[in-house]
Write a protein that holds these residues in place. Structure first.
Motif, mmCIF file in Angstrom:
data_model
loop_
_atom_site.group_PDB
_atom_site.id
_atom_site.type_symbol
_atom_site.label_atom_id
_atom_site.label_comp_id
_atom_site.label_asym_id
_atom_site.label_seq_id
_atom_site.Cartn_x
_atom_site.Cartn_y
_atom_site.Cartn_z
ATOM 1 N N ARG A 248 43.695 43.106 41.965
ATOM 2 C CA ARG A 248 44.642 42.481 41.044
ATOM 3 C C ARG A 248 44.009 42.124 39.709
ATOM 4 O O ARG A 248 44.688 42.073 38.686
ATOM 5 C CB ARG A 248 45.206 41.218 41.704
ATOM 6 N N ASP A 249 42.707 41.865 39.700
ATOM 7 C CA ASP A 249 42.023 41.502 38.455
ATOM 8 C C ASP A 249 41.235 42.676 37.882
ATOM 9 O O ASP A 249 40.221 42.476 37.202
ATOM 10 C CB ASP A 249 41.086 40.325 38.700
ATOM 11 N N PHE A 250 41.694 43.901 38.142
ATOM 12 C CA PHE A 250 40.959 45.090 37.716
ATOM 13 C C PHE A 250 40.831 45.165 36.200
ATOM 14 O O PHE A 250 39.775 45.507 35.667
ATOM 15 C CB PHE A 250 41.663 46.341 38.259
ATOM 16 N N LEU A 251 41.907 44.850 35.482
ATOM 17 C CA LEU A 251 41.910 44.989 34.022
ATOM 18 C C LEU A 251 41.018 43.952 33.350
ATOM 19 O O LEU A 251 40.601 44.151 32.205
ATOM 20 C CB LEU A 251 43.335 44.880 33.488
ATOM 21 N N GLN A 252 40.710 42.864 34.012
ATOM 22 C CA GLN A 252 39.866 41.838 33.415
ATOM 23 C C GLN A 252 38.370 42.098 33.636
ATOM 24 O O GLN A 252 37.536 41.376 33.106
ATOM 25 C CB GLN A 252 40.204 40.465 34.010
ATOM 26 N N LEU A 253 38.015 43.129 34.400
ATOM 27 C CA LEU A 253 36.623 43.432 34.696
ATOM 28 C C LEU A 253 36.022 44.351 33.639
ATOM 29 O O LEU A 253 36.755 45.066 32.931
ATOM 30 C CB LEU A 253 36.515 44.102 36.080
ATOM 31 N N ASP A 254 34.700 44.335 33.530
ATOM 32 C CA ASP A 254 34.027 45.271 32.638
ATOM 33 C C ASP A 254 33.921 46.638 33.319
ATOM 34 O O ASP A 254 34.448 46.847 34.419
ATOM 35 C CB ASP A 254 32.659 44.741 32.244
ATOM 36 N N ALA A 255 33.235 47.566 32.664
ATOM 37 C CA ALA A 255 33.170 48.935 33.192
ATOM 38 C C ALA A 255 32.488 48.986 34.554
ATOM 39 O O ALA A 255 32.966 49.640 35.489
ATOM 40 C CB ALA A 255 32.436 49.839 32.197
ATOM 41 N N MET A 256 31.356 48.286 34.685
ATOM 42 C CA MET A 256 30.662 48.282 35.971
ATOM 43 C C MET A 256 31.487 47.580 37.041
ATOM 44 O O MET A 256 31.537 48.017 38.199
ATOM 45 C CB MET A 256 29.297 47.596 35.822
ATOM 46 N N GLY A 257 32.153 46.501 36.675
ATOM 47 C CA GLY A 257 33.004 45.802 37.629
ATOM 48 C C GLY A 257 34.165 46.652 38.100
ATOM 49 O O GLY A 257 34.530 46.620 39.287
ATOM 50 N N GLN A 258 34.766 47.425 37.186
ATOM 51 C CA GLN A 258 35.856 48.312 37.581
ATOM 52 C C GLN A 258 35.360 49.410 38.521
ATOM 53 O O GLN A 258 36.040 49.771 39.488
ATOM 54 C CB GLN A 258 36.496 48.921 36.335
ATOM 55 N N PHE A 259 34.156 49.930 38.232
ATOM 56 C CA PHE A 259 33.588 50.949 39.107
ATOM 57 C C PHE A 259 33.342 50.403 40.518
ATOM 58 O O PHE A 259 33.680 51.042 41.520
ATOM 59 C CB PHE A 259 32.281 51.472 38.511
ATOM 60 N N LEU A 260 32.770 49.208 40.596
ATOM 61 C CA LEU A 260 32.502 48.608 41.900
ATOM 62 C C LEU A 260 33.799 48.258 42.622
ATOM 63 O O LEU A 260 33.872 48.345 43.861
ATOM 64 C CB LEU A 260 31.636 47.360 41.729
ATOM 65 N N ASP A 261 34.826 47.888 41.873
ATOM 66 C CA ASP A 261 36.111 47.562 42.496
ATOM 67 C C ASP A 261 36.735 48.801 43.130
ATOM 68 O O ASP A 261 37.253 48.737 44.261
ATOM 69 C CB ASP A 261 37.052 46.964 41.454
ATOM 70 N N ILE A 262 36.690 49.927 42.410
ATOM 71 C CA ILE A 262 37.224 51.174 42.977
ATOM 72 C C ILE A 262 36.399 51.609 44.188
ATOM 73 O O ILE A 262 36.952 52.039 45.219
ATOM 74 C CB ILE A 262 37.241 52.274 41.897
ATOM 75 N N ALA A 263 35.056 51.500 44.073
ATOM 76 C CA ALA A 263 34.204 51.870 45.203
ATOM 77 C C ALA A 263 34.485 50.992 46.421
ATOM 78 O O ALA A 263 34.478 51.472 47.560
ATOM 79 C CB ALA A 263 32.739 51.757 44.794
#
Length: 399
Positions: A248-263
């Motif tokens: 739910r907070d995907f858009l608020q994450l940085d690039a590395m955070g978005q990558f880890l969220d998808i993983a």
């Protein structure tokens, strides 16, 4: 030897014919005689059966590679031309089946448009939409019309998703490719070593444990195992979300955070794909390894005093990999095919789920492109398997 060599002997009756060091001696294969018993000889090369052989000093070398390159090139050209013919007939069959689908996108759209206030009758909408999408042509002319568009790179727009086919395809294919690729690599890393261990320790506790694990993976339905994982790790433990590719907070994450969220969201889908598919490859590896270990040359290697580790991993394991080449080559379409059940259960919009919804909606442009893409990958996978056979097994000569 480390390289391909053809051992031959000078026939009896030619004493004193010993090449000096550094000398070069060429002997045609049909003149190279190999004695089998005293007073008998068998002509021809043991490895390639033809070609010219060269002896530099006291080391015989085989020049089969000189002929193998031309044979391989001719084989590839023949297979590519044959694949084009096969692809033409596959395209015709696909187009025919899509035209015969019980769910017609045109009829569905015409029914919706006809229900609007003051709209034209249903029959007029059907005729107009058929003419718009080229479905008013008979089967054969319609197929060549569609084929001409495909050959020019015009795949059209998706009727279901109302965007160009290539745009929709590229937006969903990579997530399925990443899932399939990671699952396939893990499958090889897990299945091949465990299959070898089960074969080398036949009827031991390790063999029984690995066999039970393999049979459990083969027997478990995908939907049951995926639902079980979601119940344990999502509902009971709360470690993962029930579905989706992002949090739910995907858009608020940085690039590395978005990558880890998808993983993080891909862990359970990949585990599902690995567990339900690793068992068959594990059993296949075990069966091939047992067959190789019972071969005569393995008994000869042991009789020569070689260590068991060298016998298994240097002689037996290399020949066990030869049948596995077929699986590796045939897995190419599966990397892009997607996993319909897994993607649906975990709410991942991959190519498997997208192609299924397009087919059920009667989306001919997208379905036609996707099925042709899979046919091309299947033919390419078969060609890669044949080439790899000749690479890993020097006894194979493609004519």
């Amino acid at each position: 030897t480390k390289h391909l060599t053809c051992v031959f002997f000078i026939p009896l009756g030619a004493p004193g014919v010993v090449p000096a060091a550094g000398a070069t001696l060429r002997i045609p294969a049909h003149e190279a005689a190999v004695p089998t018993k005293v007073g008998q000889s068998r002509r021809g090369c043991l490895m390639c059966g033809r070609g010219e052989h060269i002896m530099r000093g006291h080391e015989p070398l085989c020049l089969a590679n000189k002929y193998g390159g031309d044979s391989m090139r001719n084989f590839i050209i023949k297979r590519v031309l044959l694949s084009v013919v096969i692809l033409f007939f596959v395209a015709f069959i696909i187009y025919t089946l899509l035209r015969c689908l019980p769910s017609s996108y045109v009829e569905t759209m015409a029914r919706q448009l006809a229900m609007a206030p003051g709209a034209k009758p249903y029959e007029e909408w059907v005729a107009q939409l058929n003419a718009q999408y080229g479905l008013d042509l008979p089967l054969i002319p319609g197929f060549f019309h569609q084929l001409g568009n495909i050959l020019t790179g015009n795949f059209g727009d998706s009727w279901k998703y109302t965007v160009p086919v290539m745009e929709k395809f590229t937006s969903v294919i990579w997530i399925s490719f990443v899932m399939g690729g990671i699952a396939f690599i893990l499958q090889l890393i897990i299945a091949i070593p465990l299959g070898v261990i089960a074969a080398t320790r036949q009827y031991s506790k390790a063999d029984y444990a690995i066999s039970v694990f393999a049979l459990a993976g083969i027997s478990l339905p995908t939907f049951f195992f995926a639902t079980l994982l979601k119940l344990v790790f999502c509902v009971k433990l709360g470690w993962f979300d029930l579905g989706g590719l992002t949090g739910r907070d995907f858009l608020q994450l940085d690039a590395m955070g978005q990558f880890l969220d998808i993983a993080h969201h891909l862990v359970l889908p990949i585990v599902t794909l690995v567990v339900v598919s690793v068992g068959s490859l594990m059993r296949y590896t075990r069966t091939n390894m047992l067959e190789v270990l019972n071969s005569d040359y393995i008994r000869t290697a042991r009789a020569k005093g070689l260590s068991e580790k060298k016998v298994i991993y240097h002689h037996a394991f290399r020949n066990t990999l030869i049948p596995l080449v077929t699986i590796v080559g045939g897995s190419l379409p599966g990397l892009f095919a997607g996993a319909l059940i897994t993607e649906t259960l975990y709410s991942i919009q991959g190519i498997g789920y997208t192609s299924y919804t397009a087919m059920t909606a009667g989306d001919i442009p997208f379905s036609m492109f996707y099925l042709l893409f899979m046919a091309v990958l299947t033919l390419a996978g078969n060609l890669i398997s044949d080439i790899l056979y000749a690479v890993v097994d020097p006894r194979v000569r493609i004519a």
